[in-house]
Design a protein around this motif. Structure first.
Motif, PDB file in Angstrom:
ATOM      1  N   PHE A  25      63.045  55.906  31.766  1.00 34.91           N
ATOM      2  CA  PHE A  25      63.419  56.394  30.706  1.00 34.91           C
ATOM      3  C   PHE A  25      64.393  56.898  31.025  1.00 34.91           C
ATOM      4  CE2 PHE A  25      62.683  60.022  27.640  1.00 34.91           C
ATOM      5  CZ  PHE A  25      62.789  58.886  26.703  1.00 34.91           C
ATOM      6  N   PHE A  26      64.867  57.641  31.575  1.00 35.17           N
ATOM      7  CA  PHE A  26      66.224  58.522  31.858  1.00 35.17           C
ATOM      8  C   PHE A  26      67.507  57.800  32.334  1.00 35.17           C
ATOM      9  CE2 PHE A  26      62.254  61.285  32.181  1.00 35.17           C
ATOM     10  CZ  PHE A  26      62.738  62.491  31.176  1.00 35.17           C
ATOM     11  N   LEU A  27      67.355  56.371  32.802  1.00 29.65           N
ATOM     12  CA  LEU A  27      68.539  56.190  33.591  1.00 29.65           C
ATOM     13  C   LEU A  27      69.552  55.531  32.503  1.00 29.65           C
ATOM     14  CD1 LEU A  27      69.232  54.398  35.954  1.00 29.65           C
ATOM     15  CD2 LEU A  27      68.298  52.171  35.577  1.00 29.65           C
ATOM     16  N   LEU A  28      70.629  55.633  33.112  1.00 29.27           N
ATOM     17  CA  LEU A  28      72.229  55.996  32.335  1.00 29.27           C
ATOM     18  C   LEU A  28      72.157  54.453  33.319  1.00 29.27           C
ATOM     19  CD1 LEU A  28      74.142  55.895  30.448  1.00 29.27           C
ATOM     20  CD2 LEU A  28      75.225  57.484  32.527  1.00 29.27           C
ATOM     21  N   PRO A  29      72.311  53.196  32.712  1.00 30.32           N
ATOM     22  CA  PRO A  29      72.230  51.863  33.900  1.00 30.32           C
ATOM     23  C   PRO A  29      73.927  51.537  34.375  1.00 30.32           C
ATOM     24  CG  PRO A  29      72.109  51.474  31.482  1.00 30.32           C
ATOM     25  CD  PRO A  29      71.890  53.323  31.310  1.00 30.32           C
ATOM     26  N   LYS A  30      74.165  51.417  35.709  1.00 29.24           N
ATOM     27  CA  LYS A  30      75.018  51.327  36.268  1.00 29.24           C
ATOM     28  C   LYS A  30      76.410  50.846  35.459  1.00 29.24           C
ATOM     29  CE  LYS A  30      76.553  48.455  39.869  1.00 29.24           C
ATOM     30  NZ  LYS A  30      76.556  47.065  41.116  1.00 29.24           N
ATOM     31  N   LEU A  31      75.794  49.525  34.969  1.00 32.18           N
ATOM     32  CA  LEU A  31      77.082  48.884  33.565  1.00 32.18           C
ATOM     33  C   LEU A  31      77.705  50.860  32.630  1.00 32.18           C
ATOM     34  CD1 LEU A  31      75.913  46.149  32.321  1.00 32.18           C
ATOM     35  CD2 LEU A  31      78.597  46.228  34.300  1.00 32.18           C
ATOM     36  N   GLU A  32      77.543  51.861  32.797  1.00 29.73           N
ATOM     37  CA  GLU A  32      77.891  52.990  32.099  1.00 29.73           C
ATOM     38  C   GLU A  32      78.725  53.760  32.501  1.00 29.73           C
ATOM     39  OE1 GLU A  32      75.294  54.160  28.722  1.00 29.73           O
ATOM     40  OE2 GLU A  32      74.054  51.638  28.288  1.00 29.73           O
ATOM     41  N   VAL A  33      78.281  53.754  34.494  1.00 34.39           N
ATOM     42  CA  VAL A  33      78.207  54.783  35.136  1.00 34.39           C
ATOM     43  C   VAL A  33      79.608  54.544  35.228  1.00 34.39           C
ATOM     44  CG1 VAL A  33      77.762  56.152  36.781  1.00 34.39           C
ATOM     45  CG2 VAL A  33      75.813  54.967  35.426  1.00 34.39           C
ATOM     46  N   VAL A  34      80.607  55.907  35.073  1.00 35.17           N
ATOM     47  CA  VAL A  34      81.796  55.299  36.548  1.00 35.17           C
ATOM     48  C   VAL A  34      81.850  55.707  37.864  1.00 35.17           C
ATOM     49  CG1 VAL A  34      83.833  56.979  36.713  1.00 35.17           C
ATOM     50  CG2 VAL A  34      83.018  57.070  34.088  1.00 35.17           C
ATOM     51  N   CYS A  35      81.816  55.085  38.301  1.00 33.38           N
ATOM     52  CA  CYS A  35      81.889  55.386  39.907  1.00 33.38           C
ATOM     53  C   CYS A  35      82.764  54.065  40.787  1.00 33.38           C
ATOM     54  CB  CYS A  35      80.639  54.144  40.569  1.00 33.38           C
ATOM     55  SG  CYS A  35      79.812  52.812  39.890  1.00 33.38           S
ATOM     56  N   ILE A  36      83.132  54.646  42.127  1.00 31.23           N
ATOM     57  CA  ILE A  36      83.905  53.601  42.589  1.00 31.23           C
ATOM     58  C   ILE A  36      83.616  53.074  44.130  1.00 31.23           C
ATOM     59  CG2 ILE A  36      85.955  54.640  41.977  1.00 31.23           C
ATOM     60  CD1 ILE A  36      85.370  56.407  44.659  1.00 31.23           C
ATOM     61  N   THR A  37      84.620  52.090  44.247  1.00 30.27           N
ATOM     62  CA  THR A  37      84.245  50.790  45.470  1.00 30.27           C
ATOM     63  C   THR A  37      84.263  51.884  46.591  1.00 30.27           C
ATOM     64  OG1 THR A  37      85.285  49.380  45.560  1.00 30.27           O
ATOM     65  CG2 THR A  37      83.705  49.159  44.517  1.00 30.27           C
ATOM     66  N   ILE A  38      84.269  51.867  48.204  1.00 28.61           N
ATOM     67  CA  ILE A  38      84.686  52.402  49.386  1.00 28.61           C
ATOM     68  C   ILE A  38      86.099  52.032  49.379  1.00 28.61           C
ATOM     69  CG2 ILE A  38      84.465  50.278  50.857  1.00 28.61           C
ATOM     70  CD1 ILE A  38      83.414  53.994  51.267  1.00 28.61           C
ATOM     71  N   GLN A  39      86.435  50.403  48.145  1.00 34.48           N
ATOM     72  CA  GLN A  39      87.850  50.083  48.571  1.00 34.48           C
ATOM     73  C   GLN A  39      89.145  50.710  47.935  1.00 34.48           C
ATOM     74  OE1 GLN A  39      85.546  47.863  48.440  1.00 34.48           O
ATOM     75  NE2 GLN A  39      85.415  47.306  50.072  1.00 34.48           N
ATOM     76  N   TYR A  40      88.234  51.750  47.074  1.00 32.97           N
ATOM     77  CA  TYR A  40      89.361  52.531  46.377  1.00 32.97           C
ATOM     78  C   TYR A  40      90.591  53.584  47.245  1.00 32.97           C
ATOM     79  CZ  TYR A  40      87.678  51.742  41.431  1.00 32.97           C
ATOM     80  OH  TYR A  40      87.876  51.700  40.031  1.00 32.97           O
TER      81      TYR A  40
END
Length: 142
Positions: free
Chosen positions: A5-20
């Motif tokens: 119910f509280f989940l902000l889905p991955k598509l809406e989350v600012v994240c990076i990959t280890i290659q950044y």
């Protein structure tokens, strides 16, 4: 209460990959005005959370490190000081509250440890506050 119910889905989350690179990470954090963001491996699994402090200490402790050469260094070189733990999607509210005491957000993974989103501390606090309000209101009525 189901944490989905509280989940902000991955598509809406600012994240990076280890290659950044360091530069890309700094620019993403600056653009979104975040002090911490999730780091994923190239298969989408949660690795950890990188913070402004992690980047600052890395810059301080690396000889010759500057913004001009930050595009040459991978974020994989930066030690993550905090162990921001993830929970599985079937975790309970007690797990979320325990982690939210020490983390700005709680990463959420599925049964295969794939990152599926986050639960923000502010949403957990709002939930707890609503429960307190209900308890206070029911004691006034009863």
């Amino acid at each position: 209460m189901n944490i989905a119910f509280f989940l902000l889905p991955k598509l809406e989350v600012v994240c990076i990959t280890i290659q950044y690179t360091l530069r890309q990470t700094l620019e993403k954090m600056e653009h979104h005005r975040y002090t911490a963001i999730p780091v994923l491996d190239d298969t989408g699994k949660y690795i950890g959370t990188i913070t402004e402090g992690d980047l600052l200490w890395f810059f301080k402790n690396q000889e010759g490190m500057s913004l001009e050469n930050a595009h040459r260094r991978s974020i994989s070189e930066v030690p993550m000081r905090l162990d921001n733990r993830a929970v599985r999607i079937d975790a309970n509210m007690d797990d979320l509250i325990r982690l939210a005491k020490v983390q700005n957000f709680v990463p959420v993974v599925d049964d295969s440890d794939n990152f599926i989103g986050i639960v923000r501390r502010s949403d957990i606090i709002d939930y707890c506050a609503s429960k307190i309000f209900v308890l206070e209101h029911s004691s006034e009525v009863g």
